[in-house]
Design an enzyme around this catalytic site. Structure first.
Site, PDB file in Angstrom:
ATOM      1  N   GLN A  59      -9.335  13.052  -0.208  1.00 59.46           N
ATOM      2  CA  GLN A  59      -8.802  13.745  -1.137  1.00 59.46           C
ATOM      3  C   GLN A  59      -9.407  15.322  -1.157  1.00 59.46           C
ATOM      4  O   GLN A  59     -10.291  15.497  -0.297  1.00 59.46           O
ATOM      5  CB  GLN A  59      -9.127  13.324  -2.500  1.00 59.46           C
ATOM      6  CG  GLN A  59      -8.826  11.977  -2.760  1.00 59.46           C
ATOM      7  CD  GLN A  59      -8.916  11.567  -4.236  1.00 59.46           C
ATOM      8  OE1 GLN A  59      -8.504  11.872  -5.014  1.00 59.46           O
ATOM      9  NE2 GLN A  59      -9.932  10.605  -4.201  1.00 59.46           N
TER      10      GLN A  59
ATOM     11  N   HIS B 145      -3.589   0.731   8.506  1.00 58.96           N
ATOM     12  CA  HIS B 145      -4.345   0.407   7.006  1.00 58.96           C
ATOM     13  C   HIS B 145      -5.434  -0.224   7.322  1.00 58.96           C
ATOM     14  O   HIS B 145      -6.308  -0.054   6.464  1.00 58.96           O
ATOM     15  CB  HIS B 145      -3.279  -0.606   6.505  1.00 58.96           C
ATOM     16  CG  HIS B 145      -3.787  -0.935   4.998  1.00 58.96           C
ATOM     17  ND1 HIS B 145      -3.556  -0.371   4.030  1.00 58.96           N
ATOM     18  CD2 HIS B 145      -4.495  -1.930   4.727  1.00 58.96           C
ATOM     19  CE1 HIS B 145      -4.180  -1.094   2.866  1.00 58.96           C
ATOM     20  NE2 HIS B 145      -4.667  -1.967   3.412  1.00 58.96           N
TER      21      HIS B 145
ATOM     22  N   HIS C 178      -6.533   1.742   1.896  1.00 61.93           N
ATOM     23  CA  HIS C 178      -6.135   2.505   3.279  1.00 61.93           C
ATOM     24  C   HIS C 178      -7.199   3.627   3.570  1.00 61.93           C
ATOM     25  O   HIS C 178      -7.597   4.400   2.674  1.00 61.93           O
ATOM     26  CB  HIS C 178      -4.685   3.137   2.990  1.00 61.93           C
ATOM     27  CG  HIS C 178      -4.051   3.581   4.280  1.00 61.93           C
ATOM     28  ND1 HIS C 178      -3.034   2.841   5.036  1.00 61.93           N
ATOM     29  CD2 HIS C 178      -4.250   4.580   4.852  1.00 61.93           C
ATOM     30  CE1 HIS C 178      -2.688   3.504   5.960  1.00 61.93           C
ATOM     31  NE2 HIS C 178      -3.193   4.665   5.924  1.00 61.93           N
TER      32      HIS C 178
ATOM     33  N   ASN D 114     -14.177   8.977  -0.429  1.00 62.67           N
ATOM     34  CA  ASN D 114     -14.866   8.039  -0.914  1.00 62.67           C
ATOM     35  C   ASN D 114     -14.412   6.884  -0.345  1.00 62.67           C
ATOM     36  O   ASN D 114     -13.110   6.644   0.240  1.00 62.67           O
ATOM     37  CB  ASN D 114     -14.385   7.775  -2.381  1.00 62.67           C
ATOM     38  CG  ASN D 114     -14.537   9.043  -3.375  1.00 62.67           C
ATOM     39  OD1 ASN D 114     -15.612   9.928  -3.101  1.00 62.67           O
ATOM     40  ND2 ASN D 114     -13.451   9.389  -4.335  1.00 62.67           N
TER      41      ASN D 114
ATOM     42  N   HIS E 130      -8.508   7.062   3.752  1.00 59.12           N
ATOM     43  CA  HIS E 130      -7.675   8.302   3.028  1.00 59.12           C
ATOM     44  C   HIS E 130      -9.015   9.147   2.285  1.00 59.12           C
ATOM     45  O   HIS E 130     -10.067   8.646   2.359  1.00 59.12           O
ATOM     46  CB  HIS E 130      -6.760   8.067   2.412  1.00 59.12           C
ATOM     47  CG  HIS E 130      -7.158   7.685   0.746  1.00 59.12           C
ATOM     48  ND1 HIS E 130      -7.481   6.197   0.660  1.00 59.12           N
ATOM     49  CD2 HIS E 130      -7.256   8.218  -0.381  1.00 59.12           C
ATOM     50  CE1 HIS E 130      -7.995   5.993  -0.465  1.00 59.12           C
ATOM     51  NE2 HIS E 130      -7.728   6.986  -1.345  1.00 59.12           N
TER      52      HIS E 130
ATOM     53  N   CYS F 193       0.884  -1.179   0.113  1.00 60.14           N
ATOM     54  CA  CYS F 193      -0.009   0.091   0.062  1.00 60.14           C
ATOM     55  C   CYS F 193       0.823   1.275   0.161  1.00 60.14           C
ATOM     56  O   CYS F 193       1.796   1.376   0.780  1.00 60.14           O
ATOM     57  CB  CYS F 193      -0.984  -0.057   1.098  1.00 60.14           C
ATOM     58  SG  CYS F 193      -1.973   1.528   1.586  1.00 60.14           S
TER      59      CYS F 193
ATOM     60  N   CYS G  22       0.729   3.368   3.306  1.00 57.98           N
ATOM     61  CA  CYS G  22       1.273   3.111   4.705  1.00 57.98           C
ATOM     62  C   CYS G  22       2.738   3.578   4.896  1.00 57.98           C
ATOM     63  O   CYS G  22       3.138   4.134   3.864  1.00 57.98           O
ATOM     64  CB  CYS G  22       1.220   1.655   4.831  1.00 57.98           C
ATOM     65  SG  CYS G  22      -0.118   0.767   4.898  1.00 57.98           S
TER      66      CYS G  22
END
Length: 353
Positions: free
Chosen positions: A171, A116, A167, A156, A169, A70, A73
């Site tokens: 934007q 993660h 992971h 999302n 996250h 990933c 990470c």
């Protein structure tokens, strides 16, 4: 909060946001990366009057890598990622495969935690407040870029939404124009203000919902409700009770209460369909006033806009998704299979623990 800005090997900016003021961030990106080359271009549709980002370079972006590869990470030994340090609280960096770049805006990735296997709903209130502070800081910084007119922070979650990295996250998109959805709100705002002799439409909507049956959660400084004309099966709008145009306008009381209210809302979303269902896929979208001029929306200023978050899922019932088919995709007319009142009742019923 401590903020540390550095550069990745290809020149992109990376910013650590830490809970402790004594944290040192001096790790160097050891990857042999060449400078990122993008093909992002914004084209305007002459018939619809909206804008489309053409970004063909994104075809080569990382797609569902295994957990041990990933890129979000922390770096560990010789396994090098987008984050050079071996740990982090929250981090923001320029997207390696941006939809918008240069004169066409900017795209950033926000990693909520180094864990993660976690989700935003798993964060502590302290961690969630740190993410809120990061969103606010990036909104401020990006608003000063000459090419940026509107800043959009969003998350999302879930493969059903199209997420390619598991992971936790989100934007941030910094657009060089006012987005079509925001423009629609501003036009409605202007029309309502003129028709009522000055009443603010956002204030009227929040007041109406507070007095109605679709409130899901209410705190001293925030209220979450299913809107009267919800587009999605389960859709909740979260507003600060004191109207502000953007994240920068939130006072300390609202910032302090936000993590408790938002985490409770996310945890309820995960329990809508029962414990046997996988985590609920969703989109969480912050709506902020544009930073550009608003002359085309006569009589409306930035302060008339109301910051709010819209949270919705495309899952309509257990094992079934809401698809945007002919009416939605072809004519932008949504058809919702669940009444907003029933959705609000379900979200009030589910406990988060």
């Amino acid at each position: 909060m401590k903020k540390t800005s550095t550069r990745l090997a290809d020149g992109r900016e990376l910013i650590y946001y830490d809970l402790r003021d004594d944290t040192v961030r001096d790790a160097v990106d050891r990857r042999p990366l060449e400078r990122t080359v993008t093909t992002s271009e914004v084209r305007r549709d002459p018939l619809l009057g909206d804008s489309v980002a053409i970004a063909s370079h994104r075809q080569g972006r990382t797609y569902h890598p295994p957990a041990d590869e990933c890129p979000l990470c922390p770096s560990q030994g010789e396994r090098l990622s987008e984050i050079p340090d071996s740990s982090y609280d929250a981090v923001v960096f320029e997207n390696r495969f941006p939809s918008l770049a240069g004169d066409s805006g900017r795209c950033e990735v926000v990693c909520f935690t180094s864990d993660h296997n976690a989700s935003f709903a798993d964060l502590t209130e302290e961690q969630a407040r740190l993410v809120l502070d990061a969103w606010t800081d990036r909104t401020s910084e990006l608003s000063h870029l000459p090419s940026v007119e509107q800043v959009f922070c969003f998350e999302n979650r879930g493969a059903e939404i199209g997420v390619t990295l598991g992971h936790p996250h989100g934007q941030i998109y910094a657009y060089p124009f006012t987005t079509p959805r925001t423009a629609l709100m501003l036009r409605s705002l202007a029309a309502h203000k003129e028709a009522t002799g000055g009443e603010n439409l956002f204030d009227a909507v929040v007041a109406s919902e507070l007095a109605g049956e679709r409130v899901v959660l209410e705190g001293e400084h925030w209220v979450a409700f299913v809107p009267h004309a919800a587009h999605w099966p389960y859709e909740v709008h979260l507003y600060p009770k004191r109207r502000v145009p953007d994240l920068l306008g939130l006072d300390e009381e609202a910032r302090t209460e936000f993590p408790k209210v938002y985490l409770e809302l996310l945890r309820r979303f995960d329990r809508i369909f029962g414990d046997s269902e996988p985590a609920t896929p969703y989109i969480a979208a912050w709506h902020q006033a544009p930073f550009g001029q608003l002359e085309e929306f006569e009589g409306v200023s930035r302060d008339d806009f109301a910051l709010h978050l819209e949270l919705f899922t495309i899952r309509r019932t257990s094992g079934k998704l809401k698809f945007l088919a002919g009416s939605e995709s072809g004519m932008n007319v949504f058809i919702n299979d669940i009444s907003p009142e029933a959705a609000a009742q379900r979200l009030r019923e589910v406990a988060s623990s």
